[in-house]
Structure formats: structure tokens, C-alpha cells
Design a protein around this motif. Structure first.
Motif, mmCIF file in Angstrom:
data_model
loop_
_atom_site.group_PDB
_atom_site.id
_atom_site.type_symbol
_atom_site.label_atom_id
_atom_site.label_comp_id
_atom_site.label_asym_id
_atom_site.label_seq_id
_atom_site.Cartn_x
_atom_site.Cartn_y
_atom_site.Cartn_z
ATOM 1 N N LEU A 128 -11.219 53.890 -22.248
ATOM 2 C CA LEU A 128 -10.983 55.330 -22.129
ATOM 3 C C LEU A 128 -12.151 56.097 -22.738
ATOM 4 O O LEU A 128 -12.780 55.638 -23.693
ATOM 5 C CB LEU A 128 -9.681 55.714 -22.821
ATOM 6 C CG LEU A 128 -8.405 55.068 -22.272
ATOM 7 C CD1 LEU A 128 -7.186 55.560 -23.047
ATOM 8 C CD2 LEU A 128 -8.247 55.327 -20.781
ATOM 9 N N ALA A 129 -12.426 57.274 -22.209
ATOM 10 C CA ALA A 129 -13.574 58.078 -22.631
ATOM 11 C C ALA A 129 -13.613 58.287 -24.141
ATOM 12 O O ALA A 129 -14.680 58.230 -24.757
ATOM 13 C CB ALA A 129 -13.565 59.426 -21.909
ATOM 14 N N THR A 142 -6.793 57.382 -11.324
ATOM 15 C CA THR A 142 -7.581 58.611 -11.401
ATOM 16 C C THR A 142 -9.062 58.396 -11.671
ATOM 17 O O THR A 142 -9.887 59.180 -11.231
ATOM 18 C CB THR A 142 -7.037 59.548 -12.498
ATOM 19 O OG1 THR A 142 -7.134 58.900 -13.765
ATOM 20 C CG2 THR A 142 -5.595 59.943 -12.224
ATOM 21 N N GLU A 143 -9.434 57.353 -12.393
ATOM 22 C CA GLU A 143 -10.823 57.184 -12.809
ATOM 23 C C GLU A 143 -11.518 55.950 -12.239
ATOM 24 O O GLU A 143 -12.741 55.926 -12.171
ATOM 25 C CB GLU A 143 -10.902 57.142 -14.336
ATOM 26 C CG GLU A 143 -10.449 58.445 -14.974
ATOM 27 C CD GLU A 143 -10.713 58.473 -16.458
ATOM 28 O OE1 GLU A 143 -11.854 58.156 -16.862
ATOM 29 O OE2 GLU A 143 -9.778 58.789 -17.199
ATOM 30 N N PHE A 153 -11.936 48.466 -18.378
ATOM 31 C CA PHE A 153 -12.201 49.869 -18.644
ATOM 32 C C PHE A 153 -11.973 50.196 -20.109
ATOM 33 O O PHE A 153 -11.241 49.512 -20.814
ATOM 34 C CB PHE A 153 -11.364 50.796 -17.751
ATOM 35 C CG PHE A 153 -9.886 50.823 -18.046
ATOM 36 C CD1 PHE A 153 -9.371 51.620 -19.066
ATOM 37 C CD2 PHE A 153 -9.011 50.066 -17.295
ATOM 38 C CE1 PHE A 153 -8.009 51.660 -19.333
ATOM 39 C CE2 PHE A 153 -7.645 50.099 -17.555
ATOM 40 C CZ PHE A 153 -7.146 50.901 -18.580
ATOM 41 N N ARG A 157 -2.642 55.128 -15.171
ATOM 42 C CA ARG A 157 -3.322 56.425 -15.201
ATOM 43 C C ARG A 157 -4.821 56.261 -14.951
ATOM 44 O O ARG A 157 -5.422 56.971 -14.146
ATOM 45 C CB ARG A 157 -3.057 57.116 -16.541
ATOM 46 C CG ARG A 157 -3.391 58.570 -16.570
ATOM 47 C CD ARG A 157 -2.830 59.326 -17.776
ATOM 48 N NE ARG A 157 -2.684 58.573 -19.016
ATOM 49 C CZ ARG A 157 -1.514 58.098 -19.479
ATOM 50 N NH1 ARG A 157 -0.392 58.281 -18.815
ATOM 51 N NH2 ARG A 157 -1.478 57.431 -20.619
ATOM 52 N N PHE A 158 -5.439 55.280 -15.613
ATOM 53 C CA PHE A 158 -6.873 55.067 -15.421
ATOM 54 C C PHE A 158 -7.168 54.577 -14.005
ATOM 55 O O PHE A 158 -8.071 55.081 -13.335
ATOM 56 C CB PHE A 158 -7.431 54.078 -16.448
ATOM 57 C CG PHE A 158 -8.931 53.995 -16.398
ATOM 58 C CD1 PHE A 158 -9.707 54.835 -17.170
ATOM 59 C CD2 PHE A 158 -9.562 53.104 -15.541
ATOM 60 C CE1 PHE A 158 -11.095 54.788 -17.098
ATOM 61 C CE2 PHE A 158 -10.948 53.043 -15.462
ATOM 62 C CZ PHE A 158 -11.713 53.887 -16.242
ATOM 63 N N TYR A 169 -13.167 53.924 -9.782
ATOM 64 C CA TYR A 169 -13.669 54.009 -8.408
ATOM 65 C C TYR A 169 -13.278 52.782 -7.600
ATOM 66 O O TYR A 169 -13.102 52.853 -6.397
ATOM 67 C CB TYR A 169 -15.198 54.197 -8.393
ATOM 68 C CG TYR A 169 -15.983 53.010 -8.896
ATOM 69 C CD1 TYR A 169 -16.274 51.923 -8.074
ATOM 70 C CD2 TYR A 169 -16.438 52.961 -10.212
ATOM 71 C CE1 TYR A 169 -16.990 50.835 -8.547
ATOM 72 C CE2 TYR A 169 -17.152 51.883 -10.691
ATOM 73 C CZ TYR A 169 -17.418 50.819 -9.849
ATOM 74 O OH TYR A 169 -18.121 49.740 -10.328
ATOM 75 N N ARG A 214 -8.685 52.992 -6.967
ATOM 76 C CA ARG A 214 -7.818 54.124 -6.641
ATOM 77 C C ARG A 214 -7.013 53.924 -5.362
ATOM 78 O O ARG A 214 -6.078 54.665 -5.103
ATOM 79 C CB ARG A 214 -8.639 55.414 -6.572
ATOM 80 C CG ARG A 214 -9.093 55.871 -7.948
ATOM 81 C CD ARG A 214 -9.679 57.266 -7.928
ATOM 82 N NE ARG A 214 -10.846 57.373 -7.091
ATOM 83 C CZ ARG A 214 -12.086 57.492 -7.543
ATOM 84 N NH1 ARG A 214 -12.340 57.522 -8.826
ATOM 85 N NH2 ARG A 214 -13.092 57.589 -6.706
#
Length: 142
Positions: free
Chosen positions: A79-80, A23-24, A77, A19-20, A26, A29
Motif C-alpha cells: 500500500l502507498a 482499484t490499483e 503489492f 480493494r487493491f 493494473y 482489475r
């Protein structure tokens, strides 16, 4: 909130990574899910960050290596919902300083986190380093 770090590959939540990355990230993707899964399976080491209360994965890092002298840090990464609490630094520290690659030469690419990685000793390469860019989508978006 408390977090736990673990390098057990079986614990990685592939759905969270996918998912990351799709979609997130850069930098990633361009990969489809099958490629992400192949990269996970072929990684030398993976580290996940998990909420202590629920066990939900909130951060990730992976590395490829020869297992002797050098390693490449990739796909880091957080998550936010878990940012700002030191999870990213803990992931990097666990991967490069607290594992079997603590004495390796580490490499990575980043467009937006130079300060973070410099705090772990990363710096621009010297004149002995050359690179042949890949043919996938260029990494330029920070």
C-alpha cells in the motif's frame, strides 16, 4: 515504522487484497471479488506484511506451486502508505528465499518492477521457456 511478515493464510485481510486488486493493480482489475477469493483459497502460499503497532495489513504476495520444484509469484503489492521502507523487498525475500520454496524455480510477470525482481535473481527466460497467454484482459499498463 516497523512491520511484521507472516505466512498465515487466516491472517490475510481479504478486504485489503480486494480493494487493491480492484482499484490499483493494473494486472488484476479484470478479476471480480469471487475470483480474487478463489485465487487466495487456491494459493500454495501467501505472505502478508503488517504494521507492528496496529496489525493492519499493508502488503501482500501470493504464490502458486507444485510444492516440489517450481512456483509462480503473483499479486505482490505494498500500500502507498508503506512504500519506500523495504516492505516489498521483505515480502519477496520472505516468499522466495525464506520459505519452503527457497530452492524452486520461480516465475512471474511484471510490467514495471524488473529492477526489483532482478535483485532477487529473476531474469528474462531462456530459449526453453514458452508461454501461452491467457484470454483475460491483456497486461500492458505499467
Amino acid at each position: 515504522m516497523d512491520y511484521e511478515l507472516d505466512d498465515d493464510p487466516a491472517r490475510i485481510d481479504v478486504d485489503v487484497v480486494w480493494r487493491f486488486m480492484s482499484t490499483e493493480a493494473y494486472w488484476g482489475r479484470w478479476r471480480d471479488r469471487a475470483k480474487v477469493e478463489r485465487q487466495l483459497a487456491g494459493s500454495w502460499r501467501v505472505v502478508g506484511a503488517y504494521r507492528a503497532d496496529t496489525g493492519a495489513m499493508v502488503g501482500f504476495a501470493r504464490a502458486v506451486s507444485d510444492g516440489v520444484a517450481l512456483a509462480y509469484l503473483a499479486d505482490v503489492f505494498v500500500l502507498a502508505e508503506a512504500r519506500g521502507g523495504g516492505v516489498g523487498k521483505a515480502l519477496i525475500r520472505t516468499m522466495i528465499d525464506e520459505g519452503p520454496g527457497a530452492d524452486f524455480r520461480w516465475m512471474l510477470h511484471t510490467a514495471d518492477a524488473h529492477g526489483l525482481y532482478r535483485s532477487f535473481g529473476f531474469r528474462e527466460p531462456d530459449t526453453t521457456y514458452l508461454e501461452r497467454p491467457g484470454k483475460q484482459a491483456p497486461i500492458s499498463e505499467p
